[in-house]
Design an enzyme around this catalytic site. Structure first.
Site, PDB file in Angstrom:
ATOM      1  N   GLU A 173       0.810  -1.229   0.000  1.00  0.00           N
ATOM      2  CA  GLU A 173       0.000   0.000   0.000  1.00  0.00           C
ATOM      3  C   GLU A 173       0.841   1.277   0.000  1.00  0.00           C
ATOM      4  OE1 GLU A 173      -2.963  -0.199   3.129  1.00  0.00           O
ATOM      5  OE2 GLU A 173      -4.046  -1.789   2.086  1.00  0.00           O
ATOM      6  N   GLU A 291      -5.686  -8.313  -0.158  1.00  0.00           N
ATOM      7  CA  GLU A 291      -6.381  -7.982   1.100  1.00  0.00           C
ATOM      8  C   GLU A 291      -7.839  -7.727   0.760  1.00  0.00           C
ATOM      9  OE1 GLU A 291      -4.762  -5.099   3.870  1.00  0.00           O
ATOM     10  OE2 GLU A 291      -2.711  -5.565   3.229  1.00  0.00           O
TER      11      GLU A 291
END
Ligand code: AHR
Length: 494
Positions: A173, A291
């Protein structure tokens, strides 16, 4: 009762589906590792401190890969802290989750754990405070046979054979402003490219996954994905997607979250295909949805500098499990592009399993749709044709009331259908399977009832699937009844 006809044909295939779509995520966060999979002194702990009761539940879910060690955690993690003699490992401040990290578990212990549950490791390298060179050293430590500094260090640390980690994430991320040492798309693209080159020099057989958008709600989505891919397209194998959903109060909207997930996947696939065209490349970029889950982010509160704090410990209701099941259907139906998907996370932290320190390990409601899919839906994903009833949702407009996925297992000669009924009415689903001849319904599991019900330490089996009576004859067009707001697995023997 609405009647819907769905046609399946053995020649209309989406993709062949393997265990990697049923992967998960284990981060050094809260009680995922400590008091989750690892608790020396627990009555079921093995000689290495891993809880056997948790391991048994992990095995029930049959995960393909375990993504490790983070997450936000990885962007401040020095992997060297987690190897070598335990007594010499430093305790550190983990800036990502404001916790104390004792480093009792690191790469070696985790790879052994993954092996013990029949899963491969998907290892994330630090692209925050870490360097491309560190990433190369990690690959050398994990995969190089021996005769170099880091491979010999692994041998010295008790692992003669390489861990042979095939899947690697180039950071986590990095588009998120919350990330330790967050980068913009150009800086990350350049760093990821140089890192990927070194990692693949160290072991050309590895598969690399580059950071895509941390969520589809960021203003940089999907421009981030385009820019990053323009740097790294030739060097990596997957781009990652992350997305969490929650119930903001509108039940239909929440149950329709799968619709948003589908759009997200299609957008990233289209963005990757644009870059493919731009580069005149023959390679199609695959997606790693590494995720995904339901997460009540608004309720998340961090604690200050505790070891193994109780954070992100959502307790899932039946309603959550139904929405979750519909997300699984979407992942399966997009498995021609989504080749890896990680349920985030595995234990305690927004997880299908939760534990009591020194006590029980419990299956959350979301455990069951995952187990139904992971243990049954392996093989060839089939396209279903037909017009299902629709519901009007506030955020997404019309959505199907019966999100579903069908997988043919040629070896076992069976077809498995998982589907949710997100409407408040009973639905009848007529499955036209004539291209397969006759089939016998061998199993029907259903989750329905009190939508607010949850499993707790005191009432661990409140929500679980019911096994319905399936004593019918072989037919070409079975009629299946779906309870209102339910999640189902139907298994047909051909
Ligand atoms: O899974 C919890 C967190 O969500 C992860 O650490 C991070 O990658 C994401 O934002």
């Amino acid at each position: 009762m609405n009647k819907t006809k769905l046609l399946l044909d053995k020649d209309y295939k989406i993709a062949s589906l393997g265990k990697r779509l049923y992967s998960t995520f284990v981060e050094h966060l809260g009680r995922c590792i400590y008091e989750g999979i690892y608790e020396p002194g627990h009555p079921t702990a093995d000689k290495n401190g891993f809880r056997e009761d948790v391991r048994a539940l992990v095995r029930e879910l049959g995960f393909g890969a375990l993504r490790y060690p983070g997450g936000n955690f990885v962007s401040g993690y020095n992997w060297l802290d987690g190897i070598g003699p335990r007594a010499e490992r430093p305790k550190r401040l983990d800036y990502a989750w404001c916790s104390i990290e004792p480093n009792e578990i690191g790469m070696d212990e985790f790879c052994d754990y993954a092996k013990s549950v029949g899963s491969e490791v998907m290892y994330a390298v630090n692209m925050g405070t870490g360097s491309p060179q560190d990433a190369g050293y990690m690959v050398e430590y994990a995969n190089f046979p021996g005769g170099t500094y880091y491979s010999d260090l692994r041998i010295k640390n008790g692992h003669k054979d390489p861990h042979n980690i095939k899947l690697w994430c180039v950071g986590n991320e990095m588009d998120g402003p919350w990330q330790i040492c967050h980068l913009d798309a150009h800086d990350y693209g350049k760093k990821a490219l140089e890192t990927a080159k070194i990692m693949k020099w160290a072991d050309p057989s590895i598969e690399l996954c580059v950071c895509g958008s941390a969520t589809s709600t960021l203003p940089t989505y999907p421009e981030w994905d385009r820019l990053v891919l323009e740097y790294v397209y030739d060097k990596v194998d997957y781009i990652s997607l992350h997305r969490y959903y929650e119930n903001h109060g509108d039940e239909i909207d929440f149950l329709a979250s799968f619709h948003e997930m589908d759009g997200f996947i299609k957008t990233i696939a289209a963005t990757a295909d644009y870059v493919k065209a731009l580069k005149r490349s023959k390679k199609t970029m695959m997606l790693s949805f590494d995720e995904w889950n339901i997460w009540y982010q608004a309720k998340t509160q961090l604690k200050q500098w505790e070891f193994a704090p109780h954070i992100l410990e959502d307790n899932y209701s039946l309603l959550d499990a139904i929405s979750f099941g519909a997300l699984l259907c979407t992942l399966i139906n997009n498995s021609d592009r989504v080749r890896i998907a990680c349920l985030a996370q595995m234990v305690n932290v927004i997880a299908p399993i939760f534990t009591e320190k020194g006590g029980k390990a419990v299956r959350q409601t979301t455990f069951f749709p995952f187990a139904m899919a992971a243990n049954n839906c392996l093989g060839t994903v089939l396209k279903t044709m037909g017009k299902t009833p629709v519901l009007e949702s506030k955020s997404y407009g019309e959505v199907t009331a019966i999100p579903n996925a069908v997988v043919l297992n040629e070896e076992k000669k069976e077809i498995n259908l998982i589907c949710a009924n997100i409407s408040g009415e009973r639905q009848c689903l007529e499955l036209d399977m004539r291209s397969f001849g006759r089939a016998v319904l061998a199993e029907h599991q259903v989750m329905s009832g009190d939508l607010s019900a949850v499993n707790t330490l005191n009432d661990p089996d409140r929500v679980k699937p019911k096994f319905m009576d399936c004593s019918g004859a072989a037919v070409e067009k079975p009629e299946l009844i779906l309870e209102p707001k339910s999640f189902n697995l139907f298994k047909f023997k051909l």
